[in-house]
Design a protein around this motif. Sequence first.
Motif, PDB file in Angstrom:
ATOM      1  N   LEU A  26      52.945  39.702  41.516  1.00  0.00           N
ATOM      2  CA  LEU A  26      51.928  39.470  42.423  1.00  0.00           C
ATOM      3  C   LEU A  26      50.648  38.800  41.490  1.00  0.00           C
ATOM      4  O   LEU A  26      50.303  39.261  40.602  1.00  0.00           O
ATOM      5  N   PRO A  27      50.240  37.660  42.206  1.00  0.00           N
ATOM      6  CA  PRO A  27      50.386  37.117  43.206  1.00  0.00           C
ATOM      7  C   PRO A  27      51.618  35.826  43.155  1.00  0.00           C
ATOM      8  O   PRO A  27      51.723  35.547  42.034  1.00  0.00           O
ATOM      9  N   TRP A  45      45.936  45.061  47.007  1.00  0.00           N
ATOM     10  CA  TRP A  45      46.566  44.745  46.089  1.00  0.00           C
ATOM     11  C   TRP A  45      46.768  43.209  45.630  1.00  0.00           C
ATOM     12  O   TRP A  45      47.623  42.767  46.669  1.00  0.00           O
ATOM     13  N   CYS A  46      46.293  42.737  44.655  1.00  0.00           N
ATOM     14  CA  CYS A  46      46.250  41.177  44.741  1.00  0.00           C
ATOM     15  C   CYS A  46      47.046  40.701  43.385  1.00  0.00           C
ATOM     16  O   CYS A  46      47.075  39.486  43.220  1.00  0.00           O
ATOM     17  N   LEU A  61      36.793  42.244  42.018  1.00  0.00           N
ATOM     18  CA  LEU A  61      38.029  42.832  41.997  1.00  0.00           C
ATOM     19  C   LEU A  61      37.795  44.327  41.270  1.00  0.00           C
ATOM     20  O   LEU A  61      36.784  44.557  40.663  1.00  0.00           O
ATOM     21  N   THR A  67      50.670  36.892  48.610  1.00  0.00           N
ATOM     22  CA  THR A  67      49.671  36.843  47.800  1.00  0.00           C
ATOM     23  C   THR A  67      48.937  38.349  47.714  1.00  0.00           C
ATOM     24  O   THR A  67      48.504  38.803  46.562  1.00  0.00           O
ATOM     25  N   LEU A  68      49.147  39.238  48.576  1.00  0.00           N
ATOM     26  CA  LEU A  68      48.482  40.602  48.711  1.00  0.00           C
ATOM     27  C   LEU A  68      49.456  41.472  49.314  1.00  0.00           C
ATOM     28  O   LEU A  68      50.096  41.181  50.318  1.00  0.00           O
ATOM     29  N   ALA A  89      41.770  43.480  45.314  1.00  0.00           N
ATOM     30  CA  ALA A  89      40.812  42.746  46.059  1.00  0.00           C
ATOM     31  C   ALA A  89      39.756  43.425  46.568  1.00  0.00           C
ATOM     32  O   ALA A  89      40.045  44.354  47.281  1.00  0.00           O
ATOM     33  N   ARG A 125      43.817  31.410  49.060  1.00  0.00           N
ATOM     34  CA  ARG A 125      45.145  32.164  49.280  1.00  0.00           C
ATOM     35  C   ARG A 125      44.937  33.036  50.559  1.00  0.00           C
ATOM     36  O   ARG A 125      44.089  33.781  50.592  1.00  0.00           O
ATOM     37  N   LYS A 126      46.254  33.290  51.190  1.00  0.00           N
ATOM     38  CA  LYS A 126      46.387  34.278  52.326  1.00  0.00           C
ATOM     39  C   LYS A 126      48.087  34.570  52.467  1.00  0.00           C
ATOM     40  O   LYS A 126      48.636  33.730  51.861  1.00  0.00           O
ATOM     41  N   ASN A 127      48.253  35.692  52.875  1.00  0.00           N
ATOM     42  CA  ASN A 127      49.729  35.821  53.068  1.00  0.00           C
ATOM     43  C   ASN A 127      50.300  34.825  54.071  1.00  0.00           C
ATOM     44  O   ASN A 127      49.721  34.688  55.165  1.00  0.00           O
ATOM     45  N   LEU A 175      37.847  36.546  41.195  1.00  0.00           N
ATOM     46  CA  LEU A 175      38.247  36.347  42.375  1.00  0.00           C
ATOM     47  C   LEU A 175      36.845  36.011  43.442  1.00  0.00           C
ATOM     48  O   LEU A 175      36.120  36.938  43.466  1.00  0.00           O
TER      49      LEU A 175
END
Length: 310
Positions: free
Chosen positions: A31-32, A42-43, A69, A37-38, A127, A304-306, A259
Amino acid sequence: MSEPVVSEADVLSARDVPLGGPRSMTVRRTLPQRARTLIGAWCFADHYGPDDVAETGGMDVAPHPHTGLQTVSWLFSGEIEHRDSLGSHALVRPGELNLMTGGHGISHTEVSTPRTTVLHGVQLWVALPDEHRHAARDFQHHAPAPVHLDGARARVFLGTLVGETSPVRTFTPLLGAELVLDPHATVTFAVNADFEHGLLVDQGRVRMAGTLLDRAELGYLGSGRTALTLTNATDTAARVILLGGTPFEEEIVMWWNFLGRSHEDIVEARQAWEAASDRFGEVEGYPGARLPAPALPNATIAPRKNPART
């Protein structure tokens, strides 16, 4: 307790990454990555060793900064000396959690001790949610007692699992635990249905939700599950790190050790570090220069996002 029928786990493979500048050691990062990404908050997940420090030189990470973070250090073998700009001076030992909060800004060093012969562990980041991403510097240490199960033992370093709750404070609901499974053992335990989960395999091969995970792979399961079953598919003990948390819906911008929520956040943090700003403080006791920040990319750093999970 039976496990509900849910889609099989997604498998995230690791990539090798040099850590720590000119005196770098190689870590396996899951990760990432583009696929995810998460997991909860947890990133970041690095997995390293077992390394013979007589050959590799061990870990020697000079003073470097963090924003937005928390860092989570967990060892399987060896010992790391931690110093930070809060004034913390602590040892990271196997089975003991060190959690550092670098909200608005902190700096620290990580150096394996002279008595370390084999270095082996994980380095994880969490994060911070937007309302807490400028939190004050903090450092927490916890040595969780082992919990014995039928066919396994667990150490719960964050959150709650198998009746054990960690006292360590976090800013979002989280789970972090080490589990060691006996040869060919199968264990089932309750989990929080609001959590999504990730399982990082340190040694052995472990089946989760019908998916066989090899060493250094990270399996992902979405939320909605009330129980989790793990099976050790090998003739020797298997060891895994179980991570969990409520889905983190905020977009984040990650670059180097920072972050934030925008490209401008990253630029501001980098400028402050290069200017030796009080934002990050100073680490005392490290016999060397601090790490310079790398050059920024010639493009805006995108959030970023999932991805949506099908």
